[in-house]
Motif scaffolding. Structure first.
Motif, short mmCIF file in Angstrom:
data_model
loop_
_atom_site.label_atom_id
_atom_site.label_comp_id
_atom_site.label_asym_id
_atom_site.label_seq_id
_atom_site.Cartn_x
_atom_site.Cartn_y
_atom_site.Cartn_z
N LYS A 141 0.83 -1.20 0.00
CA LYS A 141 0.00 0.00 0.00
C LYS A 141 0.87 1.26 0.00
CE LYS A 141 -3.74 2.19 2.58
NZ LYS A 141 -4.60 2.12 3.77
N ILE A 142 1.93 1.26 0.80
CA ILE A 142 2.83 2.41 0.85
C ILE A 142 3.55 2.59 -0.48
CG2 ILE A 142 4.95 3.29 1.92
CD1 ILE A 142 3.94 2.05 4.55
N GLN A 143 3.97 1.48 -1.10
CA GLN A 143 4.63 1.57 -2.40
C GLN A 143 3.67 2.12 -3.46
OE1 GLN A 143 6.20 -2.37 -3.02
NE2 GLN A 143 8.16 -1.86 -2.08
N ALA A 144 2.40 1.74 -3.39
CA ALA A 144 1.42 2.28 -4.33
C ALA A 144 1.24 3.77 -4.12
CB ALA A 144 0.09 1.54 -4.17
N GLN A 145 1.23 4.22 -2.86
CA GLN A 145 1.13 5.65 -2.58
C GLN A 145 2.35 6.39 -3.11
OE1 GLN A 145 0.61 5.68 1.66
NE2 GLN A 145 -1.61 5.54 1.55
N ILE A 146 3.53 5.80 -2.96
CA ILE A 146 4.75 6.43 -3.45
C ILE A 146 4.70 6.56 -4.97
CG2 ILE A 146 7.24 6.08 -3.77
CD1 ILE A 146 7.27 4.88 -0.93
N ARG A 147 4.26 5.50 -5.66
CA ARG A 147 4.13 5.55 -7.12
C ARG A 147 3.14 6.63 -7.54
NH1 ARG A 147 4.61 0.00 -6.64
NH2 ARG A 147 2.36 -0.28 -6.60
N PHE A 148 2.02 6.76 -6.80
CA PHE A 148 1.03 7.78 -7.11
C PHE A 148 1.62 9.17 -6.94
CE2 PHE A 148 -2.32 10.68 -5.61
CZ PHE A 148 -3.13 10.67 -6.73
N GLU A 149 2.36 9.39 -5.85
CA GLU A 149 2.97 10.69 -5.61
C GLU A 149 4.02 11.01 -6.67
OE1 GLU A 149 2.04 12.99 -3.47
OE2 GLU A 149 0.47 11.69 -2.67
N GLU A 150 4.82 10.02 -7.07
CA GLU A 150 5.82 10.24 -8.12
C GLU A 150 5.14 10.60 -9.43
OE1 GLU A 150 8.03 6.61 -8.04
OE2 GLU A 150 9.46 7.36 -6.54
N ASP A 151 4.04 9.92 -9.75
CA ASP A 151 3.30 10.25 -10.97
C ASP A 151 2.72 11.66 -10.90
OD1 ASP A 151 3.88 7.76 -11.97
OD2 ASP A 151 1.92 6.89 -11.48
N THR A 152 2.24 12.04 -9.72
CA THR A 152 1.70 13.39 -9.54
C THR A 152 2.80 14.43 -9.71
OG1 THR A 152 0.06 12.52 -8.01
CG2 THR A 152 0.45 14.88 -7.94
N ILE A 153 3.98 14.16 -9.18
CA ILE A 153 5.11 15.08 -9.32
C ILE A 153 5.49 15.22 -10.79
CG2 ILE A 153 7.58 15.36 -8.83
CD1 ILE A 153 6.99 14.18 -6.03
N ASP A 154 5.54 14.11 -11.51
CA ASP A 154 5.86 14.16 -12.93
C ASP A 154 4.83 14.98 -13.70
OD1 ASP A 154 8.12 12.63 -12.55
OD2 ASP A 154 7.15 10.74 -13.12
N LEU A 155 3.56 14.81 -13.36
CA LEU A 155 2.50 15.57 -14.01
C LEU A 155 2.62 17.06 -13.71
CD1 LEU A 155 -0.15 15.50 -15.65
CD2 LEU A 155 -1.35 15.28 -13.47
N LEU A 156 2.92 17.40 -12.46
CA LEU A 156 3.08 18.80 -12.09
C LEU A 156 4.30 19.43 -12.77
CD1 LEU A 156 2.15 18.64 -8.31
CD2 LEU A 156 0.81 19.66 -10.16
N LYS A 157 5.38 18.67 -12.91
CA LYS A 157 6.55 19.18 -13.62
C LYS A 157 6.23 19.44 -15.08
CE LYS A 157 10.26 17.22 -10.81
NZ LYS A 157 11.36 16.24 -10.75
N ALA A 158 5.45 18.54 -15.69
CA ALA A 158 5.05 18.75 -17.08
C ALA A 158 4.16 19.98 -17.21
CB ALA A 158 4.32 17.51 -17.61
N ASP A 159 3.23 20.16 -16.28
CA ASP A 159 2.38 21.34 -16.29
C ASP A 159 3.22 22.61 -16.13
OD1 ASP A 159 0.06 19.94 -16.66
OD2 ASP A 159 -0.55 20.00 -14.54
N TRP A 160 4.18 22.57 -15.22
CA TRP A 160 5.02 23.74 -14.98
C TRP A 160 5.82 24.10 -16.22
CZ3 TRP A 160 5.28 27.64 -11.86
CH2 TRP A 160 6.43 28.40 -11.80
N SER A 161 6.39 23.09 -16.89
CA SER A 161 7.17 23.38 -18.09
C SER A 161 6.27 23.92 -19.20
CB SER A 161 7.92 22.15 -18.56
OG SER A 161 7.01 21.16 -19.03
N LEU A 162 5.04 23.47 -19.26
CA LEU A 162 4.10 23.99 -20.24
C LEU A 162 3.72 25.43 -19.93
CD1 LEU A 162 2.22 23.32 -22.69
CD2 LEU A 162 0.47 22.78 -21.00
N LEU A 163 3.47 25.71 -18.65
CA LEU A 163 3.04 27.05 -18.27
C LEU A 163 4.15 28.09 -18.34
CD1 LEU A 163 0.76 26.18 -15.23
CD2 LEU A 163 0.03 26.93 -17.50
N THR A 164 5.39 27.66 -18.25
CA THR A 164 6.50 28.62 -18.24
C THR A 164 7.24 28.68 -19.58
OG1 THR A 164 7.98 26.94 -17.32
CG2 THR A 164 6.86 28.42 -15.76
N GLN A 165 6.62 28.21 -20.64
CA GLN A 165 7.26 28.32 -21.95
C GLN A 165 7.37 29.80 -22.32
OE1 GLN A 165 4.89 26.09 -24.69
NE2 GLN A 165 5.88 24.14 -24.17
N PRO A 166 8.52 30.22 -22.81
CA PRO A 166 8.69 31.63 -23.15
C PRO A 166 7.69 32.14 -24.19
CG PRO A 166 10.81 30.54 -23.07
CD PRO A 166 9.77 29.47 -22.93
#
Length: 124
Positions: free
Chosen positions: A36-61
């Motif tokens: 269960k903890i490993q599944a939560q960690i995978r979910f959080e890592e996926d969320t971080i990856d998604l947020l990084k992608a959103d950030w790179s999209l929002l900060t395009q020059p």
């Protein structure tokens, strides 16, 4: 028919079986918790990856340039002029003031009387 040793050995076997079952059950419960903890960690890592992608999209020059042009009147942004960039020597020097803390009293306890508390240090 049954001797005392037979009864004792049967009791030991039943106790060992119960202990083995209990240990196995606890190990399975711990494994479920780890999964269960490993599944939560995978979910959080996926969320971080998604947020990084959103950030790179929002900060395009190019996107920021378009937004700056659309909201130019509200933001009153102006391009940076070459005369705005200066070197370190062009900045004004602030005066350096150093306060004299040696003449100040810090509580005044030491000036009144020496501390008479006995510690494990050297006695005077």
């Amino acid at each position: 028919m049954f001797r005392t040793t037979d009864i004792v050995l049967i009791a030991v076997m039943v106790g060992a079986a119960a202990f083995t079952y209990k240990t196995k059950d606890e190990a399975e419960n711990q494994l479920k918790a780890v999964d269960k903890i490993q599944a939560q960690i995978r979910f959080e890592e996926d969320t971080i990856d998604l947020l990084k992608a959103d950030w790179s999209l929002l900060t395009q020059p190019s996107r920021l340039q378009k937004l700056a042009q659309v909201y130019e009147t509200e933001l009153k942004l102006l391009p940076v002029d070459a005369r705005q960039i200066v070197s370190l020597q062009d900045l004004p020097v602030r005066p350096l003031t150093i306060e004299d803390i040696t003449s100040e009293r810090f509580g005044g306890v030491a000036e009144i009387a020496p501390d008479q508390t006995t510690t494990g240090g050297i006695a005077q």
